[in-house]
Design a protein around this motif. Structure first.
Motif, mmCIF file in Angstrom:
data_model
loop_
_atom_site.group_PDB
_atom_site.id
_atom_site.type_symbol
_atom_site.label_atom_id
_atom_site.label_comp_id
_atom_site.label_asym_id
_atom_site.label_seq_id
_atom_site.Cartn_x
_atom_site.Cartn_y
_atom_site.Cartn_z
ATOM 1 N N ARG A 1 40.698 36.054 25.740
ATOM 2 C CA ARG A 1 40.883 35.367 27.013
ATOM 3 C C ARG A 1 40.130 36.011 28.174
ATOM 4 O O ARG A 1 40.252 35.557 29.317
ATOM 5 C CB ARG A 1 42.375 35.302 27.333
ATOM 6 N N THR A 2 39.370 37.066 27.902
ATOM 7 C CA THR A 2 38.666 37.751 28.976
ATOM 8 C C THR A 2 37.188 37.916 28.621
ATOM 9 O O THR A 2 36.794 37.785 27.462
ATOM 10 C CB THR A 2 39.293 39.129 29.248
ATOM 11 N N ASP A 3 36.402 38.223 29.625
ATOM 12 C CA ASP A 3 34.959 38.421 29.425
ATOM 13 C C ASP A 3 34.594 39.894 29.280
ATOM 14 O O ASP A 3 33.562 40.227 28.697
ATOM 15 C CB ASP A 3 34.191 37.820 30.605
ATOM 16 N N VAL A 4 35.414 40.773 29.818
ATOM 17 C CA VAL A 4 35.230 42.209 29.662
ATOM 18 C C VAL A 4 36.603 42.858 29.795
ATOM 19 O O VAL A 4 37.452 42.386 30.559
ATOM 20 C CB VAL A 4 34.238 42.773 30.702
ATOM 21 N N VAL A 5 36.832 43.914 29.039
ATOM 22 C CA VAL A 5 38.115 44.628 29.068
ATOM 23 C C VAL A 5 37.865 46.059 29.508
ATOM 24 O O VAL A 5 36.888 46.699 29.097
ATOM 25 C CB VAL A 5 38.792 44.611 27.677
ATOM 26 N N CYS B 1 32.935 51.043 50.165
ATOM 27 C CA CYS B 1 33.055 50.567 48.785
ATOM 28 C C CYS B 1 33.878 51.585 48.008
ATOM 29 O O CYS B 1 33.412 52.695 47.728
ATOM 30 C CB CYS B 1 31.666 50.403 48.151
ATOM 31 N N SER B 2 35.112 51.227 47.650
ATOM 32 C CA SER B 2 36.028 52.167 47.014
ATOM 33 C C SER B 2 35.620 52.455 45.569
ATOM 34 O O SER B 2 34.795 51.750 44.978
ATOM 35 C CB SER B 2 37.445 51.599 47.025
ATOM 36 N N GLN B 3 36.252 53.470 44.994
ATOM 37 C CA GLN B 3 36.013 53.771 43.582
ATOM 38 C C GLN B 3 36.393 52.589 42.689
ATOM 39 O O GLN B 3 35.791 52.400 41.623
ATOM 40 C CB GLN B 3 36.805 55.012 43.157
ATOM 41 N N TYR B 4 37.348 51.778 43.124
ATOM 42 C CA TYR B 4 37.784 50.627 42.331
ATOM 43 C C TYR B 4 36.755 49.506 42.392
ATOM 44 O O TYR B 4 36.447 48.877 41.375
ATOM 45 C CB TYR B 4 39.161 50.147 42.818
ATOM 46 N N GLU B 5 36.221 49.257 43.580
ATOM 47 C CA GLU B 5 35.157 48.249 43.674
ATOM 48 C C GLU B 5 33.931 48.701 42.884
ATOM 49 O O GLU B 5 33.271 47.873 42.221
ATOM 50 C CB GLU B 5 34.772 47.989 45.125
ATOM 51 N N GLN B 6 33.609 49.981 42.926
ATOM 52 C CA GLN B 6 32.472 50.463 42.129
ATOM 53 C C GLN B 6 32.709 50.191 40.641
ATOM 54 O O GLN B 6 31.772 49.827 39.908
ATOM 55 C CB GLN B 6 32.268 51.969 42.341
ATOM 56 N N HIS B 7 33.952 50.348 40.193
ATOM 57 C CA HIS B 7 34.270 50.086 38.788
ATOM 58 C C HIS B 7 34.062 48.608 38.468
ATOM 59 O O HIS B 7 33.485 48.265 37.426
ATOM 60 C CB HIS B 7 35.708 50.508 38.488
ATOM 61 N N VAL B 8 34.518 47.735 39.359
ATOM 62 C CA VAL B 8 34.272 46.302 39.186
ATOM 63 C C VAL B 8 32.778 46.041 39.085
ATOM 64 O O VAL B 8 32.302 45.337 38.177
ATOM 65 C CB VAL B 8 34.875 45.484 40.355
ATOM 66 N N ARG B 9 32.024 46.606 40.001
ATOM 67 C CA ARG B 9 30.573 46.387 40.009
ATOM 68 C C ARG B 9 29.940 46.853 38.699
ATOM 69 O O ARG B 9 29.107 46.144 38.111
ATOM 70 C CB ARG B 9 29.940 47.134 41.197
ATOM 71 N N ALA B 10 30.321 48.043 38.237
ATOM 72 C CA ALA B 10 29.683 48.610 37.044
ATOM 73 C C ALA B 10 29.966 47.774 35.801
ATOM 74 O O ALA B 10 29.053 47.468 35.029
ATOM 75 C CB ALA B 10 30.152 50.045 36.833
ATOM 76 N N ILE B 11 31.222 47.387 35.601
ATOM 77 C CA ILE B 11 31.556 46.689 34.353
ATOM 78 C C ILE B 11 31.167 45.215 34.396
ATOM 79 O O ILE B 11 31.079 44.570 33.350
ATOM 80 C CB ILE B 11 33.055 46.844 34.003
ATOM 81 N N CYS B 12 30.888 44.702 35.600
ATOM 82 C CA CYS B 12 30.489 43.292 35.733
ATOM 83 C C CYS B 12 28.988 43.129 35.971
ATOM 84 O O CYS B 12 28.513 42.010 36.233
ATOM 85 C CB CYS B 12 31.274 42.624 36.862
ATOM 86 N N GLY B 13 28.239 44.206 35.889
ATOM 87 C CA GLY B 13 26.790 44.100 36.009
ATOM 88 C C GLY B 13 26.278 43.903 37.409
ATOM 89 O O GLY B 13 25.168 43.389 37.604
ATOM 90 N N LEU B 14 27.052 44.325 38.405
ATOM 91 C CA LEU B 14 26.618 44.223 39.798
ATOM 92 C C LEU B 14 26.026 45.557 40.252
ATOM 93 O O LEU B 14 26.360 46.610 39.709
ATOM 94 C CB LEU B 14 27.812 43.850 40.692
ATOM 95 N N PRO B 15 25.164 45.531 41.262
ATOM 96 C CA PRO B 15 24.572 46.794 41.730
ATOM 97 C C PRO B 15 25.634 47.715 42.330
ATOM 98 O O PRO B 15 26.556 47.252 43.011
ATOM 99 C CB PRO B 15 23.548 46.357 42.777
ATOM 100 N N MET C 1 28.159 35.156 31.903
ATOM 101 C CA MET C 1 28.694 35.443 33.251
ATOM 102 C C MET C 1 30.159 35.878 33.144
ATOM 103 O O MET C 1 30.941 35.263 32.427
ATOM 104 C CB MET C 1 28.594 34.199 34.142
ATOM 105 N N ILE C 2 30.496 36.938 33.831
ATOM 106 C CA ILE C 2 31.862 37.453 33.780
ATOM 107 C C ILE C 2 32.710 36.782 34.853
ATOM 108 O O ILE C 2 32.331 36.736 36.030
ATOM 109 C CB ILE C 2 31.856 38.982 33.976
ATOM 110 N N GLN C 3 33.856 36.258 34.428
ATOM 111 C CA GLN C 3 34.800 35.669 35.364
ATOM 112 C C GLN C 3 36.186 36.302 35.248
ATOM 113 O O GLN C 3 36.891 36.472 36.238
ATOM 114 C CB GLN C 3 34.920 34.154 35.155
ATOM 115 N N THR C 4 36.583 36.675 34.027
ATOM 116 C CA THR C 4 37.933 37.189 33.804
ATOM 117 C C THR C 4 37.859 38.600 33.230
ATOM 118 O O THR C 4 37.179 38.849 32.232
ATOM 119 C CB THR C 4 38.713 36.287 32.841
ATOM 120 N N ILE C 5 38.582 39.514 33.868
ATOM 121 C CA ILE C 5 38.610 40.919 33.466
ATOM 122 C C ILE C 5 39.978 41.230 32.872
ATOM 123 O O ILE C 5 41.010 40.893 33.460
ATOM 124 C CB ILE C 5 38.349 41.845 34.669
#
Length: 382
Positions: free
Chosen positions: A63-67, A281-295, A1-5
């Motif tokens: 210290r992070t789950d995804v970079v 849903c901004s381009q930034y939220e889409q980036h969060v979704r993509a790298i964190c495995g969200l739809p 599970m991703i918590q820290t980016i």
């Protein structure tokens, strides 16, 4: 599970990404050499170090789950090290290898059957003369690596001017490109996830000022056919490069409606700032979704938009005219937390929301709003 980016780079793109990531419940650690960077100001923590500091890169990975990263001109060795040590980093180094190198980028596009301007590699005077003979003039010479916002580029109308550009490049590898007398420049911001789902925002029409983006209008004032072809090419880029995250592809549109790829940016893009205010849903939220495995969220343009960059002028660090600007209820202001408004530095932007299509009067209104702003040494009266 991703918590820290983790975010490599502390500029405004990272800042807007971090704001969305924090809103969605994630922790963010930024790595940037500038203390209290724009991204660091809104993150949980900032590691103050350069992107090629391997000890700091190791610390970020641990210290992070995804970079991820907020600009592409970073040390590719840092991304490769994270990958080698088993840390999740996206987009991967294979994407950077292509997008950091204009020659590889144009070759990649051509191999994907995406139209580009004619080009040649130039390392020597003999290369230059051969390229000039085959492609002709006018031409644009660009450094193969490291150029952005118009830096590392020379327009040449003659062999004499091309030779002068080669001398000014001081040994840097160059790409010689046919100059395209375009009707307009557009960009398509997309996001691809690990399941190969791709979503694309409506193309934006971009106006530059001496190599720096000044204004973006969405949707672009192009035909449906042009918009569909540009979007299809942008989606083809993602699948061929296997990008995971938000990215942008810039295009020239010619007077006879050809669509030619100019550049690929493997991260959120200045021309997509409008998505913060004009879409759910901004381009930034889409980036969060993509790298964190969200739809991913299918883009919906709620209103048309004109985005205008606010650049420093070197005449002071305090922005005046804000009260007058914000008397227009359709305008949303975004400042980046930078302390020094040096000449041509991107300090912020505003988005003007528009009912119906973007028209010349709407563009004139946005320009008039921009003209209200000024920089001074003393804080303006509020």
């Amino acid at each position: 599970m991703i918590q820290t980016i983790g975010v490599i780079g502390g500029g405004q793109l990272g800042r807007m990404f971090a704001l969305d990531a924090k809103r969605m419940g994630y922790d963010v650690i930024t790595l940037d050499p500038q203390p209290k960077s724009p991204c660091g100001q809104v993150s949980d923590e900032q590691i103050v170090a350069a992107d090629d500091d391997m000890n700091a890169i190791d610390d970020l990975g641990r210290r992070t789950d995804v970079v991820t990263y907020e600009f592409e001109n970073i040390a590719i060795e840092s991304v490769q090290r994270l990958e080698k040590d088993g840390y999740a980093v996206t987009p991967g180094s294979h994407v950077l290898r292509v997008t950091q190198d204009r020659l590889l980028e144009k070759t990649f596009a051509r191999d994907c059957d995406i139209p580009v301007a004619e080009f040649e590699a130039v390392d020597t005077l003999a290369d230059l003369e051969r390229a000039a003979q085959r492609i002709g003039f006018p031409a644009v010479l660009k450094t193969v690596r490291g150029g952005y916002d118009g830096k590392g580029q020379w327009r040449a109308q003659s062999l004499e001017e091309a030779r002068a550009a080669l001398r000014q490049a001081a040994g840097a590898a160059l790409i010689y490109e046919q100059f395209i007398p375009f009707a307009c420049e557009i960009s398509v911001v997309c996001t691809r996830d690990a399941n190969d789902d791709v979503v694309a925002y409506p193309p934006a029409e971009n106006v530059h000022d001496r190599g720096i983006l000044f204004m973006s209008m969405a949707p672009a004032r192009v035909s449906q056919d042009v918009a569909e072809r540009a979007t299809a090419y942008a989606e083809r880029v993602a699948r061929a490069l296997q990008i995971v995250g938000t990215y942008c592809v810039e295009f020239f549109v010619t007077h006879d409606s050809r669509v030619l790829l100019n550049e690929i940016a493997p991260r959120p893009h200045n021309s997509g700032h409008y998505t913060i205010d004009a879409t759910p849903c901004s381009q930034y939220e889409q980036h969060v979704r993509a790298i964190c495995g969200l739809p991913l969220s299918p883009p919906q343009l709620l209103r048309s938009a004109v985005m205008v960059n606010i650049l420093g002028t070197g005449t002071g660090n305090h922005l005046g005219g804000v009260a007058d600007l914000l008397r227009d209820p359709s305008i949303v202001l975004h400042m980046y937390g930078k302390k020094h408004a040096v000449d041509r530095r991107k300090m912020g932007h505003f988005t003007m929301l528009v009912d119906g299509p973007v028209t010349d009067p709407a563009i004139d209104r946005a320009k008039a709003a921009h003209a209200l702003l000024y920089w001074s040494d003393a804080p303006p009266d509020r």
